[in-house]
Design a protein around this motif. Structure first.
Motif, PDB file in Angstrom:
ATOM      1  N   THR A 114      -2.409   0.551 -11.347  1.00  0.00           N
ATOM      2  CA  THR A 114      -3.278  -0.671 -11.133  1.00  0.00           C
ATOM      3  C   THR A 114      -2.902  -1.075 -10.271  1.00  0.00           C
ATOM      4  N   VAL A 115      -3.979  -1.634  -9.393  1.00  0.00           N
ATOM      5  CA  VAL A 115      -3.834  -2.519  -7.858  1.00  0.00           C
ATOM      6  C   VAL A 115      -3.886  -3.406  -7.877  1.00  0.00           C
ATOM      7  N   TRP A 116      -3.423  -4.786  -7.329  1.00  0.00           N
ATOM      8  CA  TRP A 116      -4.518  -5.924  -7.251  1.00  0.00           C
ATOM      9  C   TRP A 116      -3.963  -6.237  -5.775  1.00  0.00           C
ATOM     10  N   ASN A 117      -5.027  -7.243  -4.971  1.00  0.00           N
ATOM     11  CA  ASN A 117      -4.784  -7.328  -4.193  1.00  0.00           C
ATOM     12  C   ASN A 117      -5.727  -9.032  -3.275  1.00  0.00           C
ATOM     13  N   ARG A 118      -5.094  -9.839  -2.798  1.00  0.00           N
ATOM     14  CA  ARG A 118      -5.819 -11.282  -3.395  1.00  0.00           C
ATOM     15  C   ARG A 118      -7.239 -11.155  -2.262  1.00  0.00           C
ATOM     16  N   THR A 119      -6.548  -9.813  -0.835  1.00  0.00           N
ATOM     17  CA  THR A 119      -8.324  -9.663  -0.452  1.00  0.00           C
ATOM     18  C   THR A 119      -8.086  -8.342  -0.826  1.00  0.00           C
ATOM     19  N   ALA A 120     -10.035  -8.224  -1.458  1.00  0.00           N
ATOM     20  CA  ALA A 120      -9.815  -6.966  -2.634  1.00  0.00           C
ATOM     21  C   ALA A 120     -10.613  -5.361  -1.701  1.00  0.00           C
ATOM     22  N   ALA A 121     -10.826  -5.746  -0.755  1.00  0.00           N
ATOM     23  CA  ALA A 121     -10.698  -4.428   0.557  1.00  0.00           C
ATOM     24  C   ALA A 121      -9.446  -3.482   1.164  1.00  0.00           C
ATOM     25  N   ALA A 123      -7.981  -2.787  -0.953  1.00  0.00           N
ATOM     26  CA  ALA A 123      -7.737  -1.736  -1.873  1.00  0.00           C
ATOM     27  C   ALA A 123      -8.336  -0.538  -1.724  1.00  0.00           C
ATOM     28  N   ASP A 124      -9.228  -0.494  -1.338  1.00  0.00           N
ATOM     29  CA  ASP A 124     -10.395   0.735  -1.429  1.00  0.00           C
ATOM     30  C   ASP A 124      -9.699   1.591  -1.498  1.00  0.00           C
ATOM     31  N   THR A 180      -6.788   2.346  -9.702  1.00  0.00           N
ATOM     32  CA  THR A 180      -7.737   1.209 -10.946  1.00  0.00           C
ATOM     33  C   THR A 180      -7.470  -0.011  -9.994  1.00  0.00           C
ATOM     34  N   LEU A 181      -8.407  -0.699  -9.966  1.00  0.00           N
ATOM     35  CA  LEU A 181      -8.514  -2.243  -8.951  1.00  0.00           C
ATOM     36  C   LEU A 181      -8.581  -3.195  -9.973  1.00  0.00           C
ATOM     37  N   ALA A 182      -7.799  -3.726 -10.321  1.00  0.00           N
ATOM     38  CA  ALA A 182      -7.509  -5.367 -11.170  1.00  0.00           C
ATOM     39  C   ALA A 182      -8.180  -6.217 -10.783  1.00  0.00           C
ATOM     40  N   PRO A 183      -8.969  -6.725 -12.008  1.00  0.00           N
ATOM     41  CA  PRO A 183     -10.496  -7.693 -11.485  1.00  0.00           C
ATOM     42  C   PRO A 183      -9.591  -9.167 -11.131  1.00  0.00           C
ATOM     43  N   THR A 184      -8.225  -9.121 -11.578  1.00  0.00           N
ATOM     44  CA  THR A 184      -7.754 -10.987 -11.315  1.00  0.00           C
ATOM     45  C   THR A 184      -6.019 -10.047 -11.256  1.00  0.00           C
ATOM     46  N   VAL A 185      -5.624 -10.736 -11.213  1.00  0.00           N
ATOM     47  CA  VAL A 185      -3.858 -10.607 -11.207  1.00  0.00           C
ATOM     48  C   VAL A 185      -3.548 -10.532 -12.526  1.00  0.00           C
ATOM     49  N   GLU A 186      -3.941 -11.612 -13.761  1.00  0.00           N
ATOM     50  CA  GLU A 186      -3.116 -11.274 -14.811  1.00  0.00           C
ATOM     51  C   GLU A 186      -3.941 -10.137 -15.561  1.00  0.00           C
ATOM     52  N   ARG A 205       0.816  -1.451  -0.004  1.00  0.00           N
ATOM     53  CA  ARG A 205       0.275  -0.144  -0.058  1.00  0.00           C
ATOM     54  C   ARG A 205       1.037   1.493  -0.134  1.00  0.00           C
ATOM     55  N   ALA A 206       1.845   1.286   0.302  1.00  0.00           N
ATOM     56  CA  ALA A 206       3.119   2.334   0.612  1.00  0.00           C
ATOM     57  C   ALA A 206       3.514   2.482  -0.565  1.00  0.00           C
ATOM     58  N   LEU A 207       4.190   1.558  -1.733  1.00  0.00           N
ATOM     59  CA  LEU A 207       4.651   1.571  -2.854  1.00  0.00           C
ATOM     60  C   LEU A 207       3.203   2.113  -3.570  1.00  0.00           C
ATOM     61  N   ALA A 208       2.278   2.086  -3.217  1.00  0.00           N
ATOM     62  CA  ALA A 208       0.981   2.358  -4.339  1.00  0.00           C
ATOM     63  C   ALA A 208       1.244   3.967  -4.337  1.00  0.00           C
ATOM     64  N   GLY A 209       0.893   3.821  -2.868  1.00  0.00           N
ATOM     65  CA  GLY A 209       0.667   5.196  -2.730  1.00  0.00           C
ATOM     66  C   GLY A 209       1.535   6.389  -2.962  1.00  0.00           C
TER      67      GLY A 209
END
Ligand code: NAP
Length: 293
Positions: free
Chosen positions: A33-40, A42-43, A51-57, A19-23
């Motif tokens: 664009t971000v992705w996490n196994r637990t999507a919340a 990313a809120d 932008t939250l990617a729906p899948t890691v791909e 989260r610090a890196l994305a910030g």
């Protein structure tokens, strides 16, 4: 070379560090664009424009530069999966791990057309995005140079060489320094406390010695690299006699003497091998091979 603020980036793994890196990328204006196994998780980043990617791909496909920062290399294997990023992606893995794991991940990623840099972050999340965040990278220099200015948003970024294992080795080498200095200071502090001297009183003296010894390193490094250790300041056997005092004082004071005994054992072995008349860094011979089982 990429543009400092327009290059899209993907950040995969949104724990405390991710989260610090994305910030930091968002603060610098990068489309992120971000992705996490637990999507919340990313809120808040999404609220700041990520932008939250729906899948890691999808995350790997969204940007030419993808940062991976998850718990460990097992998790890295999970997020890279069968993909490893589409052609042209540069994957920068900032997950902590060993040099062997870094080289193994590089072997899996590179043949798939992605480029791989392995890294280590020598900082805590609040320092990310400032010059205090030391970020070590290794892998193909061309991949580093292509994204150097974008990666520079994260902190003081250094490329160490083409071997992808180097960043991990520098990381643990640095930790060895940190724990070595801290343990030596704690040993001295424990000794002084037995005489009623508190840690704060001993600390300036300890700091002065740590800085003095640090200044010896460049000259001692030359001896190690040359493999020649003339005793120009003091001989190892002189150090070993002082080590005996440290062992005796520690035992007599009823404090832990394991570290002093270990130091003396190393010196004694080198002396037994005929190096007592040489300068202290001759001990590289003891550190450069497995110790007794
Ligand atoms: P963290 O807060 O525990 O976050 C771990 C992240 O890994 C979460 O996003 C988690 O996803 C994800 N993850 C774990 N297993 C996964 C799997 N099998 N598949 C997909 N995602 C998985 O840890 P952190 O502090 O961000 O640390 C991340 C890395 O940075 C570590 O290697 C750490 O050593 C390194 N590092 C951290 C610091 C620090 O001060 N925090 C400093 C230097 C280096 P979920 O959210 O779904 O669980």
């Amino acid at each position: 070379m990429d543009n400092a603020s327009s290059t899209p980036v993907a950040v995969i793994g949104l724990g405390l560090m991710g989260r610090a890196l994305a910030g930091a990328f968002l603060d610098a204006g990068h489309p992120t664009t971000v992705w996490n196994r637990t999507a919340a998780k990313a809120d808040r980043l999404v609220a700041r424009g990520a932008t939250l990617a729906p899948t890691v791909e999808d995350a790997f496909r969204a940007a030419p530069l993808a940062i991976v920062c998850v718990t460990d290399h097992d998790a890295v294997r999970d997020v890279l999966g069968a993909g490893g990023g589409p052609d042209g992606t540069t994957v920068v893995n900032l997950t902590s791990g060993s040099s062997a794991q870094a080289r193994g991940t590089a072997r899996r990623v590179d043949p798939r057309g992605a480029r791989y840099l392995d890294g280590a972050i020598m900082a805590v999340p609040p320092a990310v995005g400032t010059p205090d965040a030391l970020i070590l990278l290794s892998g193909p220099r061309s991949a580093f140079e292509a994204h150097e200015s974008t990666l520079g948003v994260l902190g003081a970024v250094t490329h160490l060489g083409a071997d992808p294992g180097l960043a991990s080795l520098y990381d643990v080498g640095g930790l060895a320094m940190m724990w070595g200095v801290l343990n030596a200071w704690l040993q001295g502090t424990a000794l002084l406390r037995t005489a009623g001297v508190d840690a704060a009183t001993f600390a300036p003296f300890a700091r002065h010695l740590a800085v003095t010894v640090a200044d010896w390193l460049p000259g001692y490094a030359e001896l190690v690299d040359r493999g020649s250790f003339p005793a120009e300041v003091s001989a190892l056997e002189t150090d070993a006699r002082a080590m005996a005092h440290l062992v005796e004082e520690s035992e007599a004071a009823g404090i832990n003497a394991e570290l002093p005994r270990l130091m003396k054992d190393l010196a004694d072995r080198a002396i037994a091998a005929g190096h007592g008349g040489e300068q202290y860094p001759v001990l590289i011979g003891e550190f450069g091979r497995p110790g007794p089982a």
